[in-house]
Scaffold this motif. Structure first.
Motif, PDB file in Angstrom:
ATOM      1  N   LEU A 153      -4.278  21.366  26.149  1.00  0.00           N
ATOM      2  CA  LEU A 153      -4.033  20.322  27.145  1.00  0.00           C
ATOM      3  C   LEU A 153      -3.285  19.145  26.525  1.00  0.00           C
ATOM      4  CD1 LEU A 153      -7.433  20.288  29.086  1.00  0.00           C
ATOM      5  CD2 LEU A 153      -5.269  21.351  29.789  1.00  0.00           C
ATOM      6  N   GLN A 154      -3.636  18.776  25.291  1.00  0.00           N
ATOM      7  CA  GLN A 154      -2.935  17.685  24.598  1.00  0.00           C
ATOM      8  C   GLN A 154      -1.469  18.023  24.377  1.00  0.00           C
ATOM      9  OE1 GLN A 154      -5.097  16.892  20.975  1.00  0.00           O
ATOM     10  NE2 GLN A 154      -7.028  16.572  22.069  1.00  0.00           N
ATOM     11  N   LEU A 155      -1.175  19.310  24.199  1.00  0.00           N
ATOM     12  CA  LEU A 155       0.209  19.750  23.986  1.00  0.00           C
ATOM     13  C   LEU A 155       1.014  19.795  25.286  1.00  0.00           C
ATOM     14  CD1 LEU A 155      -0.272  22.700  21.466  1.00  0.00           C
ATOM     15  CD2 LEU A 155       0.936  20.563  21.016  1.00  0.00           C
ATOM     16  N   GLY A 156       0.341  19.648  26.399  1.00  0.00           N
ATOM     17  CA  GLY A 156       1.038  19.691  27.680  1.00  0.00           C
ATOM     18  C   GLY A 156       0.914  21.003  28.416  1.00  0.00           C
ATOM     19  N   PHE A 157       0.015  21.896  27.960  1.00  0.00           N
ATOM     20  CA  PHE A 157      -0.215  23.137  28.688  1.00  0.00           C
ATOM     21  C   PHE A 157      -0.787  22.811  30.072  1.00  0.00           C
ATOM     22  CE2 PHE A 157       0.610  24.870  24.733  1.00  0.00           C
ATOM     23  CZ  PHE A 157       0.304  26.217  24.587  1.00  0.00           C
ATOM     24  N   LYS A 158      -0.310  23.487  31.101  1.00  0.00           N
ATOM     25  CA  LYS A 158      -0.894  23.358  32.420  1.00  0.00           C
ATOM     26  C   LYS A 158      -2.291  23.980  32.411  1.00  0.00           C
ATOM     27  CE  LYS A 158       2.870  21.564  34.179  1.00  0.00           C
ATOM     28  NZ  LYS A 158       2.936  20.122  34.514  1.00  0.00           N
ATOM     29  N   ALA A 159      -3.108  23.604  33.391  1.00  0.00           N
ATOM     30  CA  ALA A 159      -4.494  24.065  33.426  1.00  0.00           C
ATOM     31  C   ALA A 159      -4.588  25.593  33.424  1.00  0.00           C
ATOM     32  CB  ALA A 159      -5.206  23.489  34.649  1.00  0.00           C
TER      33      ALA A 159
ATOM     34  N   SER B 260      11.918  24.444  21.762  1.00  0.00           N
ATOM     35  CA  SER B 260      12.058  24.834  23.166  1.00  0.00           C
ATOM     36  C   SER B 260      10.737  24.774  23.917  1.00  0.00           C
ATOM     37  CB  SER B 260      12.629  26.256  23.266  1.00  0.00           C
ATOM     38  OG  SER B 260      11.777  27.190  22.616  1.00  0.00           O
ATOM     39  N   CYS B 261       9.621  24.806  23.189  1.00  0.00           N
ATOM     40  CA  CYS B 261       8.318  24.760  23.848  1.00  0.00           C
ATOM     41  C   CYS B 261       7.246  24.337  22.864  1.00  0.00           C
ATOM     42  CB  CYS B 261       7.963  26.122  24.463  1.00  0.00           C
ATOM     43  SG  CYS B 261       7.776  27.444  23.247  1.00  0.00           S
ATOM     44  N   ASN B 262       6.088  23.983  23.396  1.00  0.00           N
ATOM     45  CA  ASN B 262       4.923  23.706  22.567  1.00  0.00           C
ATOM     46  C   ASN B 262       4.183  25.010  22.309  1.00  0.00           C
ATOM     47  OD1 ASN B 262       5.194  20.805  22.393  1.00  0.00           O
ATOM     48  ND2 ASN B 262       4.659  20.749  24.560  1.00  0.00           N
TER      49      ASN B 262
ATOM     50  N   SER C  45      -0.176  36.624  25.714  1.00  0.00           N
ATOM     51  CA  SER C  45       0.502  35.994  24.582  1.00  0.00           C
ATOM     52  C   SER C  45       2.015  36.100  24.732  1.00  0.00           C
ATOM     53  CB  SER C  45       0.093  36.670  23.272  1.00  0.00           C
ATOM     54  OG  SER C  45      -1.296  36.660  23.099  1.00  0.00           O
ATOM     55  N   ASN C  46       2.726  35.168  24.124  1.00  0.00           N
ATOM     56  CA  ASN C  46       4.186  35.276  24.054  1.00  0.00           C
ATOM     57  C   ASN C  46       4.607  36.216  22.936  1.00  0.00           C
ATOM     58  OD1 ASN C  46       3.467  32.351  25.076  1.00  0.00           O
ATOM     59  ND2 ASN C  46       5.473  32.851  25.932  1.00  0.00           N
ATOM     60  N   ASP C  47       3.746  36.345  21.932  1.00  0.00           N
ATOM     61  CA  ASP C  47       3.993  37.310  20.855  1.00  0.00           C
ATOM     62  C   ASP C  47       2.638  37.766  20.340  1.00  0.00           C
ATOM     63  OD1 ASP C  47       5.215  38.886  18.950  1.00  0.00           O
ATOM     64  OD2 ASP C  47       5.670  37.243  17.578  1.00  0.00           O
ATOM     65  N   PHE C  48       2.474  39.069  20.194  1.00  0.00           N
ATOM     66  CA  PHE C  48       1.229  39.623  19.672  1.00  0.00           C
ATOM     67  C   PHE C  48       1.562  40.722  18.686  1.00  0.00           C
ATOM     68  CE2 PHE C  48      -2.069  42.929  19.788  1.00  0.00           C
ATOM     69  CZ  PHE C  48      -3.158  42.185  19.344  1.00  0.00           C
ATOM     70  N   GLN C  49       0.976  40.653  17.488  1.00  0.00           N
ATOM     71  CA  GLN C  49       1.191  41.668  16.463  1.00  0.00           C
ATOM     72  C   GLN C  49      -0.146  41.997  15.828  1.00  0.00           C
ATOM     73  OE1 GLN C  49       4.273  40.327  13.705  1.00  0.00           O
ATOM     74  NE2 GLN C  49       5.148  39.060  15.325  1.00  0.00           N
ATOM     75  N   ILE C  50      -0.281  43.228  15.387  1.00  0.00           N
ATOM     76  CA  ILE C  50      -1.546  43.660  14.789  1.00  0.00           C
ATOM     77  C   ILE C  50      -1.271  44.667  13.679  1.00  0.00           C
ATOM     78  CG2 ILE C  50      -1.844  45.451  16.559  1.00  0.00           C
ATOM     79  CD1 ILE C  50      -4.893  45.004  16.333  1.00  0.00           C
ATOM     80  N   TYR C  51      -2.058  44.570  12.619  1.00  0.00           N
ATOM     81  CA  TYR C  51      -2.014  45.559  11.537  1.00  0.00           C
ATOM     82  C   TYR C  51      -3.453  45.875  11.156  1.00  0.00           C
ATOM     83  CZ  TYR C  51      -1.496  47.680   6.925  1.00  0.00           C
ATOM     84  OH  TYR C  51      -1.577  48.542   5.870  1.00  0.00           O
ATOM     85  N   SER C  52      -3.753  47.158  11.015  1.00  0.00           N
ATOM     86  CA  SER C  52      -5.112  47.551  10.666  1.00  0.00           C
ATOM     87  C   SER C  52      -5.083  48.797   9.806  1.00  0.00           C
ATOM     88  CB  SER C  52      -5.936  47.810  11.940  1.00  0.00           C
ATOM     89  OG  SER C  52      -7.301  47.998  11.629  1.00  0.00           O
ATOM     90  N   MET C  53      -6.094  48.920   8.971  1.00  0.00           N
ATOM     91  CA  MET C  53      -6.202  50.094   8.116  1.00  0.00           C
ATOM     92  C   MET C  53      -7.685  50.432   7.970  1.00  0.00           C
ATOM     93  SD  MET C  53      -4.247  50.685   4.470  1.00  0.00           S
ATOM     94  CE  MET C  53      -5.270  49.561   3.512  1.00  0.00           C
ATOM     95  N   ARG C  54      -8.007  51.699   8.117  1.00  0.00           N
ATOM     96  CA  ARG C  54      -9.389  52.146   8.053  1.00  0.00           C
ATOM     97  C   ARG C  54     -10.012  51.755   6.705  1.00  0.00           C
ATOM     98  NH1 ARG C  54     -13.402  52.821  11.214  1.00  0.00           N
ATOM     99  NH2 ARG C  54     -12.003  53.833  12.704  1.00  0.00           N
TER     100      ARG C  54
ATOM    101  N   ILE D 173       1.096  31.565  21.432  1.00  0.00           N
ATOM    102  CA  ILE D 173       0.903  31.162  22.819  1.00  0.00           C
ATOM    103  C   ILE D 173       1.777  29.938  23.075  1.00  0.00           C
ATOM    104  CG2 ILE D 173      -0.773  30.584  24.605  1.00  0.00           C
ATOM    105  CD1 ILE D 173      -2.960  31.463  22.545  1.00  0.00           C
ATOM    106  N   CYS D 174       2.754  30.073  23.940  1.00  0.00           N
ATOM    107  CA  CYS D 174       3.620  28.952  24.317  1.00  0.00           C
ATOM    108  C   CYS D 174       3.101  28.321  25.608  1.00  0.00           C
ATOM    109  CB  CYS D 174       5.062  29.419  24.503  1.00  0.00           C
ATOM    110  SG  CYS D 174       5.787  30.151  23.030  1.00  0.00           S
ATOM    111  N   ASP D 175       3.510  27.074  25.845  1.00  0.00           N
ATOM    112  CA  ASP D 175       3.056  26.415  27.069  1.00  0.00           C
ATOM    113  C   ASP D 175       3.634  27.065  28.321  1.00  0.00           C
ATOM    114  OD1 ASP D 175       5.619  25.535  26.650  1.00  0.00           O
ATOM    115  OD2 ASP D 175       5.145  23.407  26.588  1.00  0.00           O
TER     116      ASP D 175
END
Length: 337
Positions: free
Chosen positions: A28-34, A69-71, A112-121, A131-133
């Motif tokens: 909210l402080q960054l200007g994200f809408k509710a 370009s964004c928060n 999310s605007n970008d999501f990445q994951i790496y996992s190993m057993r 997460i952008c506004d």
């Protein structure tokens, strides 16, 4: 821009509501809408509850900044759980390893605007979330030939970080600075801030000259250690030079080489003669630089196929396994594209 991440150790379900409220207020402080802040709540709730349910806890790193370009709120979620055998499978809504609806990871990715994951057993999992506004902002591709990301955290209990980094770009190439102020806290932060300012203003193109320029401009500070890595597009070379214990490696595929810095303290005493190391600059190289807040005895080849992933995933994976927790810690990873 403050490059540092705040860190929460998630080991109890009672922390989830507190962390969700803190990041909600930050949004909210960054200007994200509710509505967008509420979507951020969902992401944080899923990440933290998954840490408790599936990994017996882990670390949540987050920071906020404006990228032009964004928060943005950036998050790394790290755990040392059992890992995931099939990442693609768990990304689909409806799949669950428990009796829930199985919509957690899919929801995180969608919101999310970008999501990445790496996992190993047997190793665990690292996740990156941006997460952008504005929900419809796309993540642009690098136009500089360098895809780079850093993870920087304060010494536990400190409000300021004594590590710092900066990258300068020009038509001729780019310059990377990574420094570590002596000790930690406000005095170390002041030293590295002065060094970054001097680095930004320096017009030199040889790392030795850049280091001497920084040295002259931080003499009234506590002092620091630092490494400069400069790429010349025309000469197709890396030019690397450092003073003090910044660890620097360049990977060419599975092969890597570590570059040894000189002894000394920038701002106090540096060698009379310092020479840089010249290395061929090639596509698909990976440069990894970090302060002594991370252990140095790591091997990227032990993490199956991780070199194919983004710099942020590589940086967070190495941080997860090697952070000492006794100093500020910074790791910077760049990929030549």
């Amino acid at each position: 821009m403050d490059n540092t991440f705040s860190v929460y150790k998630i080991d109890d379900r009672s922390l989830i509501a507190f962390i969700k409220r803190e990041i909600h207020n930050l949004a909210l402080q960054l200007g994200f809408k509710a509505h967008r802040a509420a979507e951020t709540d969902i992401i944080i709730a899923e990440l933290t509850s998954n840490l408790i349910k599936y990994a017996d806890g882990g670390d949540l790193l987050y920071r906020a900044h404006h990228n032009g370009s964004c928060n943005v709120i950036e998050i790394y979620c790290l755990d040392k759980g059992t890992g995931i055998d099939n990442v693609a499978k768990i990304m689909k809504d409806g799949y669950s390893t428990s009796s829930t609806l199985g919509q957690g990871i899919g929801a995180i990715k969608r919101l999310s605007n970008d999501f990445q994951i790496y996992s190993m057993r047997g190793w665990g999992t690292v996740q990156y979330i941006k997460i952008c506004d504005k929900a419809d902002v796309t993540v642009p591709n690098s136009t500089t030939g360098l895809d780079i990301a850093g993870v920087s955290v304060n010494y536990p209990g400190e409000r300021l970080c004594g590590d710092g980094y900066h990258i300068k770009y020009s038509r001729k190439g780019f310059q990377i600075f990574l420094g570590d102020g002596l000790g930690h806290g406000a005095k170390a932060h002041e030293a590295v801030e002065q060094a970054v300012k001097a680095f930004k203003q320096c017009a030199e193109t040889d790392p030795e000259a850049v280091l001497r320029h920084v040295h002259e401009h931080v003499k009234k500070s506590r002092g620091l250690v630092a490494t400069i890595a400069i790429v010349d597009y025309e000469a197709e070379t890396w030019n690397i030079c450092g003073i003090g214990n910044i660890n620097t490696r360049i990977y060419n595929g599975l092969d890597s080489k570590t570059y040894t810095p000189y002894n000394g303290i920038i701002g106090h005493n540096i060698p009379r003669t310092i020479n840089s190391t010249i290395v061929p600059y090639q596509k698909h190289q990976v440069i990894i630089m970090h302060s002594d807040g991370l252990r140095t005895r790591w091997n990227l080849n032990e993490l199956t196929s991780i070199i194919k992933h983004s710099p942020g995933i590589i940086a967070s994976a190495l941080y997860k396994d090697n952070v000492r927790g006794t100093d500020d810690a910074t790791i910077l990873v760049g990929k030549i594209i």
